[in-house]
Every structure is written in C-alpha cells, then in structure tokens.
Design a protein around this motif. Structure first.
Motif, PDB file in Angstrom:
ATOM      1  N   GLY A 144      -6.127  36.120  14.860  1.00  0.00           N
ATOM      2  CA  GLY A 144      -6.983  35.409  15.797  1.00  0.00           C
ATOM      3  C   GLY A 144      -8.052  36.344  16.318  1.00  0.00           C
ATOM      4  N   ALA A 182      -7.000  32.400  20.984  1.00  0.00           N
ATOM      5  CA  ALA A 182      -7.163  32.002  19.585  1.00  0.00           C
ATOM      6  C   ALA A 182      -5.819  31.934  18.875  1.00  0.00           C
ATOM      7  CB  ALA A 182      -8.079  32.983  18.859  1.00  0.00           C
ATOM      8  N   CYS A 185      -5.794  32.477  12.235  1.00  0.00           N
ATOM      9  CA  CYS A 185      -6.939  32.010  11.440  1.00  0.00           C
ATOM     10  C   CYS A 185      -7.898  31.223  12.316  1.00  0.00           C
ATOM     11  CB  CYS A 185      -6.482  31.182  10.254  1.00  0.00           C
ATOM     12  SG  CYS A 185      -5.408  32.062   9.106  1.00  0.00           S
ATOM     13  N   ASP A 186      -8.180  31.733  13.513  1.00  0.00           N
ATOM     14  CA  ASP A 186      -8.951  31.005  14.507  1.00  0.00           C
ATOM     15  C   ASP A 186      -9.886  31.978  15.221  1.00  0.00           C
ATOM     16  OD1 ASP A 186      -9.753  28.878  16.040  1.00  0.00           O
ATOM     17  OD2 ASP A 186      -7.998  28.880  17.343  1.00  0.00           O
ATOM     18  N   VAL A 188     -12.385  32.135  18.736  1.00  0.00           N
ATOM     19  CA  VAL A 188     -12.812  31.510  19.984  1.00  0.00           C
ATOM     20  C   VAL A 188     -13.964  32.326  20.556  1.00  0.00           C
ATOM     21  CG1 VAL A 188     -12.158  30.893  22.344  1.00  0.00           C
ATOM     22  CG2 VAL A 188     -10.533  30.543  20.476  1.00  0.00           C
ATOM     23  N   ARG A 224     -14.460  26.986  19.390  1.00  0.00           N
ATOM     24  CA  ARG A 224     -13.540  27.545  18.417  1.00  0.00           C
ATOM     25  C   ARG A 224     -13.947  27.149  17.021  1.00  0.00           C
ATOM     26  NH1 ARG A 224      -9.498  24.164  16.363  1.00  0.00           N
ATOM     27  NH2 ARG A 224      -8.168  25.977  16.005  1.00  0.00           N
ATOM     28  N   GLU A 226     -12.384  27.311  12.773  1.00  0.00           N
ATOM     29  CA  GLU A 226     -11.458  27.693  11.731  1.00  0.00           C
ATOM     30  C   GLU A 226     -12.280  27.917  10.458  1.00  0.00           C
ATOM     31  OE1 GLU A 226      -8.594  24.656  11.297  1.00  0.00           O
ATOM     32  OE2 GLU A 226      -7.383  25.312  13.006  1.00  0.00           O
TER      33      GLU A 226
END
Length: 228
Positions: A144, A182, A185-186, A188, A224, A226
């Motif tokens: 993240g 987060a 795999c994210d 923010v 956010r 992905e």
C-alpha cells in the motif's frame, strides 16, 4: 507508463562516488550534496531548510503474519527484493529515499512535476507482482502507498553521538497516515496531490469515501487508485 523526473541532486564528488563507492550507498542524496560544501558541510547539515515536496510512504500489508510464516532468511530476501524494486522505481521517477521503515520506505520528490512523478511511481510500486513477471510465491506481497504534498523541513535530528538528516513536518505525517489507510495494491493520495496531476494521471484516482484517518484534516478530500 514511465515519466522520469529530473534528478534534483548533483552527482557525488569523486571522493564519494569512486574512492568510497561502498560508503556512498549509505548516504542519502541530500547528504552527499551537502558534503560537497567542503568545510561548510557541517554547518549546512545542521541548518534546517523549508522545501516544497511530495512525500511517498509505502508499506507491505500483512507483514506481521508474513514474518511469522517465513524462514528468517527467506523473509529478509523477500523484503530486500521488494524494497530494491521500490528504490529503483523512486529513482527512475526523480525522487530519492529518505529512509526505510522496516518493510517499507519514505521517499521525497522535489522540483517540477513532483506530484505526477510521485503518483506514477506509487502506481508502479503497488502493481500486482504477477503483472510484473514476479512469479515466486514469496514475491506475492501486497503493498500500500500514501502521498501528500506541501511544505516540509529538512535538517539533522538526533544527538551528538548519532545524527540523521531527514525530512519532517505535517506533510510527512499526513502522507504516513494515508499510507496506513491504503489497502494492498492500493494508493491513497490527498487533494493537493490530485489537483496537481494531469488529466491522464488524475483518471487513475477516485474519491475515497469514509472518515479521514486520525491526524488528517477531515475537510480534505482523499482519493484512491488500484493499478490496472
């Protein structure tokens, strides 16, 4: 999609780049740059300065559970490869690593286009490993990331026996809290970061619903993404 930014710092002097190449890897680019000041190096290192920067934090999700299930040697090897890939991405997009945070890192981007470079870097870092050709089971670690931009202070902190040159301030604190928000795999990011992005980069990000993390202005919009 690559968009490397210009590297802010001058190459290290021959003393550090060649005669002491093994040692220069232990110094951050700002420290190497300030050491070039010669007899004024110590004064420069101890003099704080304000800088506009974009701060990126990354973190392996589920690291505690991961560390319990892996052989120590495999764990260190996995983290080393994961961090190494992130460092390469940061440098390719014109940033530098301020410090490592165990299973993640803090990176600083300065200069022109810092928000865009930092976001593109973060999106690359959190890509799912299988889409990067990383097929080993112990490479499948979700990451993240959080980003915020604004004024920071760079300077030396510590004691007479141990000092580090680092970046501090509310901008750093907010970026760290956004990283904590987060998922794997994210990415923010804060509203100031998204506002500085081109239309192409901004399309990766959607408004994040729900309360802001503790320590983050609840009136500030968060976004956010992905990676595809």
């Amino acid at each position: 999609m690559e968009s490397p930014g210009s590297y802010r710092f001058r190459p290290a002097t021959p003393l550090y780049a060649y005669r002491q190449s093994w040692f220069s890897r232990y110094l951050s680019p700002p420290v190497r740059e300030l050491l070039d000041a010669g007899p004024f190096a110590e004064r420069a290192l101890r003099s704080p300065r304000h800088v506009d920067a974009c701060i990126l934090f990354t973190d392996i999700r589920g690291f505690t559970e991961l560390s319990r299930s892996m052989d120590p040697g495999v764990l260190i090897d996995t983290v080393d490869r994961c961090i190494g890939r992130q460092v390469n991405a940061v440098e390719r997009y014109g940033g530098y690593v301020d410090n490592f945070t165990g299973d993640g890192l803090m990176a600083v981007f300065e200069g022109y286009g810092i928000e865009e470079n930092a976001c593109l870097c973060a999106l690359e870092i959190v890509q799912r490993p299988d889409r990067m050709g990383l097929n080993r089971a112990d490479d499948q670690v979700p990451i993240g990331a959080g980003l915020h931009s604004g004024d920071v202070v760079m300077g030396s902190i510590g004691s007479e026996s141990r000092l580090i040159y680092t970046t501090v301030g509310d901008t750093v604190n907010v970026a760290a809290r956004l990283s904590g928000r987060a998922a794997g795999c994210d990415v923010v990011i804060s509203d100031p970061v998204r506002a500085a992005l081109s239309d192409g980069a901004a399309r990766h990000f959607r408004r994040l619903q729900g309360p802001a993390p503790d320590g983050v202005d609840p009136a500030m919009a968060l976004y956010r993404a992905e990676p595809r």
